[in-house]
Design a protein around this motif. Structure first.
Motif, PDB file in Angstrom:
ATOM      1  N   TYR A  34       9.527 -33.753  25.657  1.00 35.50           N
ATOM      2  CA  TYR A  34       9.080 -32.632  24.607  1.00 35.50           C
ATOM      3  C   TYR A  34      10.135 -31.403  24.612  1.00 35.50           C
ATOM      4  O   TYR A  34      10.554 -31.249  25.778  1.00 35.50           O
ATOM      5  CB  TYR A  34       7.480 -31.994  24.625  1.00 35.50           C
ATOM      6  CG  TYR A  34       6.810 -33.202  24.910  1.00 35.50           C
ATOM      7  CD1 TYR A  34       6.375 -33.529  23.675  1.00 35.50           C
ATOM      8  CD2 TYR A  34       6.104 -33.605  25.873  1.00 35.50           C
ATOM      9  CE1 TYR A  34       5.402 -34.765  23.516  1.00 35.50           C
ATOM     10  CE2 TYR A  34       5.338 -34.734  25.761  1.00 35.50           C
ATOM     11  CZ  TYR A  34       4.871 -35.405  24.628  1.00 35.50           C
ATOM     12  OH  TYR A  34       3.968 -36.432  24.627  1.00 35.50           O
ATOM     13  N   THR A  35      10.522 -30.893  23.669  1.00 40.91           N
ATOM     14  CA  THR A  35      11.381 -29.771  23.749  1.00 40.91           C
ATOM     15  C   THR A  35      11.132 -28.654  22.877  1.00 40.91           C
ATOM     16  O   THR A  35      10.183 -28.658  21.975  1.00 40.91           O
ATOM     17  CB  THR A  35      12.893 -30.355  23.057  1.00 40.91           C
ATOM     18  OG1 THR A  35      14.088 -29.402  23.049  1.00 40.91           O
ATOM     19  CG2 THR A  35      12.781 -30.902  21.857  1.00 40.91           C
ATOM     20  N   ILE A  36      11.814 -27.445  23.273  1.00 42.57           N
ATOM     21  CA  ILE A  36      11.646 -26.155  22.394  1.00 42.57           C
ATOM     22  C   ILE A  36      13.049 -25.842  21.912  1.00 42.57           C
ATOM     23  O   ILE A  36      13.971 -26.038  22.748  1.00 42.57           O
ATOM     24  CB  ILE A  36      11.197 -24.885  22.941  1.00 42.57           C
ATOM     25  CG1 ILE A  36      11.559 -24.487  24.638  1.00 42.57           C
ATOM     26  CG2 ILE A  36       9.496 -25.062  23.191  1.00 42.57           C
ATOM     27  CD1 ILE A  36      11.054 -23.389  24.914  1.00 42.57           C
ATOM     28  N   GLU A  37      13.259 -25.922  20.723  1.00 48.07           N
ATOM     29  CA  GLU A  37      14.693 -25.632  20.134  1.00 48.07           C
ATOM     30  C   GLU A  37      14.774 -24.411  19.505  1.00 48.07           C
ATOM     31  O   GLU A  37      13.950 -23.862  18.616  1.00 48.07           O
ATOM     32  CB  GLU A  37      14.912 -27.076  19.028  1.00 48.07           C
ATOM     33  CG  GLU A  37      14.812 -28.354  19.663  1.00 48.07           C
ATOM     34  CD  GLU A  37      16.245 -28.657  20.311  1.00 48.07           C
ATOM     35  OE1 GLU A  37      17.408 -28.008  19.978  1.00 48.07           O
ATOM     36  OE2 GLU A  37      16.188 -29.403  21.363  1.00 48.07           O
ATOM     37  N   ASP A  63      24.569 -18.378  15.032  1.00 51.27           N
ATOM     38  CA  ASP A  63      25.652 -18.999  14.214  1.00 51.27           C
ATOM     39  C   ASP A  63      24.829 -20.469  13.711  1.00 51.27           C
ATOM     40  O   ASP A  63      25.611 -21.150  12.911  1.00 51.27           O
ATOM     41  CB  ASP A  63      26.576 -19.473  15.054  1.00 51.27           C
ATOM     42  CG  ASP A  63      26.284 -20.268  16.292  1.00 51.27           C
ATOM     43  OD1 ASP A  63      25.100 -20.487  16.522  1.00 51.27           O
ATOM     44  OD2 ASP A  63      27.112 -20.973  16.889  1.00 51.27           O
ATOM     45  N   GLY A  64      23.498 -20.305  13.469  1.00 49.44           N
ATOM     46  CA  GLY A  64      22.892 -21.520  12.970  1.00 49.44           C
ATOM     47  C   GLY A  64      22.900 -22.779  13.774  1.00 49.44           C
ATOM     48  O   GLY A  64      22.250 -23.785  13.312  1.00 49.44           O
ATOM     49  N   LYS A  65      23.552 -22.641  15.164  1.00 49.58           N
ATOM     50  CA  LYS A  65      23.286 -23.795  16.050  1.00 49.58           C
ATOM     51  C   LYS A  65      21.921 -23.695  16.891  1.00 49.58           C
ATOM     52  O   LYS A  65      21.470 -22.705  17.033  1.00 49.58           O
ATOM     53  CB  LYS A  65      24.532 -23.795  17.020  1.00 49.58           C
ATOM     54  CG  LYS A  65      25.657 -24.310  16.496  1.00 49.58           C
ATOM     55  CD  LYS A  65      26.986 -24.542  17.735  1.00 49.58           C
ATOM     56  CE  LYS A  65      28.532 -24.818  16.901  1.00 49.58           C
ATOM     57  NZ  LYS A  65      29.136 -24.933  18.164  1.00 49.58           N
ATOM     58  N   ALA A  66      21.552 -24.932  17.285  1.00 49.18           N
ATOM     59  CA  ALA A  66      20.474 -25.111  17.973  1.00 49.18           C
ATOM     60  C   ALA A  66      20.758 -24.944  19.388  1.00 49.18           C
ATOM     61  O   ALA A  66      21.820 -25.319  19.782  1.00 49.18           O
ATOM     62  CB  ALA A  66      19.479 -26.695  17.691  1.00 49.18           C
ATOM     63  N   LEU A  67      19.950 -24.460  20.275  1.00 48.36           N
ATOM     64  CA  LEU A  67      19.818 -24.511  21.625  1.00 48.36           C
ATOM     65  C   LEU A  67      18.583 -25.028  22.288  1.00 48.36           C
ATOM     66  O   LEU A  67      17.435 -24.251  22.030  1.00 48.36           O
ATOM     67  CB  LEU A  67      20.146 -22.932  22.100  1.00 48.36           C
ATOM     68  CG  LEU A  67      20.824 -22.852  23.601  1.00 48.36           C
ATOM     69  CD1 LEU A  67      21.650 -21.665  23.765  1.00 48.36           C
ATOM     70  CD2 LEU A  67      19.399 -22.761  24.601  1.00 48.36           C
TER      71      LEU A  67
END
Lengths: 493, 493
Positions: free
Chosen positions: A227-230, A235-239
Motif C-alpha cells: 500500500y502506498t501514499i502518493e 512539477d506534477g510528478k509523483a513522490l
C-alpha cells in the motif's frame, strides 16, 4: 536581499535545480565526502525530529513498541526469501574485514588481510530478514501475538544516482515489523499504518496524498500487497511518500516462524512491515516551497514565529525589547517556538530574506514608529502578505494565524493536486500531456507488458490503484484490451 | 514463582552470570546472529528512550542542536589525526564492496568482485574525523562560532570479547562535537557536559559517580584531556559511564579548520567531544538490581506502577476494576505510567515475580477482602516492603513513594560506594584488597611505568584523578617516588 537568496534558482527556470539549491541554501543538508551520503544539518534535522516525534506518538497510540535490531546482516540471510533477494541483494554495502593496520609508510592505514570475515556482512537495506530471524525466538504460542515493533534507524542502499533526501545511499527511516496470528489481522494492520501515514502527511506536513495499492511489479520485494501514499510535487510528478506491506507468510516460512494456535496446532505467522524515511523531507520541501525559499507548515517548523526589532540606538532597542518581552513569554507558554532576533551584526533586510528562505511561518517586525503607535507588522510566509496591526491582541492573532497557515498550505497543495489529476482514455493524448506532469487516471488491463510499455515510452509508471475512486470497467488505452479498473499513472521521483 | 525468576543466578554465586541472566530474563536485550551485536528488546529500549529523552533535553537547554553525519568514513580520514589513528584505526568494520550478485547455484548470493570500492569505507567507531571534515565548510569567521552539534546514532568497534550493553561491537550512543574560538571556552564546554552527565547519572539513574580527569594513557585518542564519570557496581568494580574530551586544536589542525578572529587573523578552532552510550543500561542494571531481578529508578522505569486485581468470578473482577478505575485515571493524569494487569491467563504469583523481575517500582494488589475493607496492598520494589493501607489517599501516597524510591535507590548506592572507597598507602595491602573490589585512593607518581605495573600485577587501572578530593602530596605506593596527588584505582568493566 541576502546573497544566498539571490542565487536561488527559480522553479520555472529549473525545478530540479531549484530543489537542490534550496536544500543547500536553507541549511537542510549537504553532500558528504562519501558518495551519495548526506550530512543532515541542524535546521534540517530539527524538522525531521518534529516529524519523528509526531509519528512515534501515532505509532505508540496503536500499541507499537520501539526496539533496536543490528545494523549488519549475514549475507546468507538475504537469500532466504526468494523475492526479497531479487529486490535487495543487489546494491548493498558489504563488510568483508574487521581490522585495519598501519601502512608501511607509517602514516596511512590499510585493510588487514588476515582479518577477513568468514561470512560477509551487509549493512541493512531493510530489516525483515534479521527481524524475522529474531522473532523466531520470541514467538511460540498464539499468546505471544501480535508483536508490533518499530525501529528508527539508518539504512543503506547503494544508489547510483542520488539526490538529497529523495534518494541517498544512506538514509534515516522507521521500519515497523508486525507479526500476527491471522491473515485478516495482518491485512488490517498494514492498512491501518497506511492511514496513519496519510493522516500525518495531510495534517502535519500539509501534503495531500492519494492512498492506493501498488501493481505487482512495483511491490516491495517479498510482499503480497504494497500500500502506498502518493503525493504530487509542484512539477506534477509523483513522490511515493510512505509504504505499508502485507507480507503474508513469506518471511515466516523463510525463517521458520510458527506458533501453536488455540487448537495447539502449528501455523506460520502473518506479517506486515511499513516505513517512512527522510524522503518525507524532500516531499515537504517540494510540495510547498517557492522562489523565496522554504514554506514550512507551522506544525513542523523549527521556528514558528520570528520577531525582529528595528531600532536606532540602545535606548530604543531596550524600549522595543521591553514592549515585546511579555508577548515572547506568552507565546512560549503556549508552546509556540519563537525566535527574537535583535542581533546587530546583520541588517534587517538580510534577516527578512533569511527567515523567508528558512520558511519561518510568521514574522513580526517592530520599529520606532510602531512603538509610538502601539502597532506591529505581521507577515505570513505562505502568502507573503503583511499588514500593520494593533499590538494588543497580537498573541491570539498569531495563534489563529498559525492554524490558518497550516490549513492554507494544505488547501493550496490540494487544489494544485486536484487541478492536475486527469481522467485519460487516449494513449497518444497521454503521451503528449504526461510531459507536463500530473496524475493520469487510466484504465489498465493488468498486464506487466502494458506497464512496461508505458514506462519505456513515457518514463511514467503506475503509481497505484487508488482507493478513493469509484471504479468502473473499461478499455486499456494502450493495449485496447478489457480493463477492470483505473490506475494512477505519473512520472515520479 | 515464575520459572524465569527461579533460574536467575544469585549475585553472591556469580555476579557476572547474574548480570548476563538478568539482561536476558528481564527482556532487556539478547544476542543477535552477528558476533557481538545485540538486539535491544522493547522493554530494554523503553528504558533507553527515557534516558535519551532526558539527556536530549539537558543538552538542548545548553544550546546544543542535533544533526546527522554519515555512517561511513573514508579509510584515509582515520589516519589524519596521529593519535586518533592509533586508538581507532584498528578493530573497525570495513566496507570493501557495494554489490552482491546471485551465486552460481541460483539460491545463494555472493559478493560481486567487480564492485570493489576505490577507497575502503569504515563504519564509524566515533565521528570526529567526518565531522571536522564537515565543519571545515561551516566555519569561516568568529561569527560562525561556537558550533554545538550532537547526534544520536549507532557506532561500531569490532570487540573481541563482548557483554550485553557493557561492551558490544555495535552500540547506540550520542556524540556531541563542539567548535570554539578559544581554548578557555572549549575547556569550559567539556567540563559543563561532564557535569550534565554526572547530574543525569545521579538524579535520573540514581547512580552516584565520581568525576575526574583521566591519566594520559587512558585518554581518548586525540584528546588533550578526557574527563570521566566513574560509577561503582555492586561487585566493587568501576564502570566508566560517560566521557567528555577537550580536544585542543588537534582535529582542527588535521582537517585544516581555521576561522578569522576579530582581528581578522586566521586561528585554528578549539574542539570538544563527549558521549554516553547504551553502556549506561549496563550501569543501571548492575548498580541497583538484586537477586529478584531489576530494580529501576522510577524516573526511568517504563512502567512505574503495576496494579494487579485478585478476583474470583466476573462480578468481583468488575467490582474491583470499577473501584480502581479512578485511581488509574488520576495517576495517568499526573503523568505516572500505570499498567493494570487483570489478565486471567497467568496466576497472581507469576505476575508478582514477573513485575519484580522487570523492576516495576510500585506494585498495588487488591483482592476481595480489600474491596470490603476499603484497603489496598502496596509494595515497593527497592526494599520489597509491603503493607496494607487505606484506599483513600492512595494516589498521593504513590506520588510520594515514587519520590522516596528514587531517593532511596540513590542513597543505597551512594552508601555502598562510600563504604568501598579506601585510602591506601601500601602496595602489598592494595594487592590483597583489590581482589574484593572497591575504589582505592592512592598516591601516584604520574609515570606510565607505575600505571602499567599496577595494571599488569593487579588488573586494576587508574580510573581518574578525582575532582572532589582535597589533594596533598605524598609517596607513590608502588615506586616509592614523590607523588603530587592521589588517583582512584579500581578494577573495571
Amino acid at each position: 536581499m541576502a546573497k544566498e537568496l539571490k542565487e536561488l534558482t527559480k522553479r520555472a527556470d529549473n525545478y530540479s535545480q531549484w530543489y537542490n539549491d534550496l536544500v543547500i541554501k536553507a541549511d537542510l543538508a549537504e553532500q558528504s565526502p562519501v558518495r551519495g551520503c548526506m550530512v543532515i544539518k541542524p535546521y534540517g534535522f530539527a524538522i525531521w525530529e518534529k516529524m519523528k516525534e509526531q509519528l512515534d506518538k501515532m505509532f505508540k497510540a496503536t500499541g507499537v513498541q520501539n526496539a533496536y535490531f543490528p545494523l549488519l546482516i549475514p549475507k546468507s540471510f538475504l537469500s532466504r526469501e526468494a523475492e526479497h533477494v531479487k529486490g535487495f541483494a543487489k546494491e548493498c554495502a558489504v563488510v568483508t574485514h574487521y581490522r585495519l593496520k598501519a601502512g608501511e609508510d607509517g602514516n596511512s592505514v590499510m585493510v588487514d588481510p588476515s582479518a577477513k570475515l568468514d561470512e560477509e556482512l551487509i549493512i541493512r537495506p531493510t530489516s525483515e530478514t534479521i527481524i524475522w530471524n529474531t522473532y523466531k525466538g520470541w514467538i511460540h504460542s498464539w499468546r505471544d501475538l501480535p508483536i508490533m515493533c518499530n525501529q528508527w534507524c539508518n539504512v543503506m542502499r547503494w544508489e547510483m544516482r542520488t539526490r538529497p533526501f529523495l534518494r541517498t545511499s544512506e538514509f534515516l527511516w522507521q521500519e515497523g515489523h508486525t507479526a500476527h496470528a491471522t491473515r485478516e489481522e495482518a491485512e488490517i494492520e498494514a492498512q491501518k499504518m497506511l492511514k496513519i501515514y496519510a493522516e500525518f502527511a495531510e495534517k502535519w506536513m500539509g501534503v495531500p496524498v492519494l492512498q492506493g495499492v501498488k501493481s505487482e511489479t512495483e511491490r516491495f520485494a517479498g510482499a503480497l500487497d504494497t500500500y502506498t501514499i502518493e503525493a504530487m510535487m509542484q512539477d506534477g510528478k509523483a513522490l511515493q511518500s510512505g509504504t505499508s506491506h502485507f507480507l503474508g507468510q513469506n518471511f515466516a516460512k523463510s525463517f521458520d516462524v510458527t506458533f501453536l494456535n488455540k487448537e495447539n496446532k502449528p501455523e506460520y505467522v502473518w506479517a506486515t512491515s511499513w516505513g517512512v524515511s527522510t524522503r518525507l523531507m524532500g516531499a515537504l520541501v517540494m510540495a510547498h516551497s517557492d522562489d523565496n525559499g522554504l514554506v514550512l507548515p507551522p506544525k513542523l517548523a523549527p521556528i514558528q514565529v520570528v520577531i525582529i526589532p528595528i531600532y536606532k540606538g540602545e535606548e530604543q532597542h531596550v524600549a522595543i525589547t521591553e514592549k515585546l518581552r511579555p508577548v515572547i513569554d506568552k507565546l512560549q507558554e503556549l508552546g509556540i517556538t519563537v525566535k527574537y532576533d535583535d542581533s546587530d551584526n546583520k541588517r534587517p533586510g538580510f534577516k527578512f530574506a533569511d527567515y523567508e528562505l528558512k520558511g519561518v511561518p510568521v514574522r513580526l517586525v517592530m520599529g520606532g514608529r510602531d512603538l509610538e503607535n502601539n502597532t506591529i507588522e505581521i507577515m505570513r510566509r505562505d502568502t507573503l502578505e503583511k499588514e500593520s496591526v494593533n499590538f494588543d491582541g497580537i498573541v491570539s492573532r498569531i495563534e489563529k494565524l498559525l492554524v490558518d497557515i497550516q490549513q492554507n498550505i494544505f488547501e493550496k497543495a490540494r487544489k494544485y493536486r486536484d487541478d492536475h489529476v486527469y481522467v485519460c482514455e487516449d494513449y497518444e493524448d497521454f503521451k503528449t500531456r504526461i510531459k507536463e506532469g500530473g496524475f493520469f487516471l487510466c484504465h489498465w488491463d493488468g498486464t506487466e507488458e502494458t506497464e512496461a510499455k508505458i514506462k519505456e515510452e513515457t518514463q511514467a509508471t503506475i503509481r497505484c490503484v487508488p482507493f478513493a475512486y469509484e471504479q468502473t470497467p473499461g478499455v486499456d488505452m494502450v493495449s485496447g484490451k478489457p480493463a477492470k479498473y483505473r490506475v494512477i499513472i505519473a512520472r515520479s521521483y
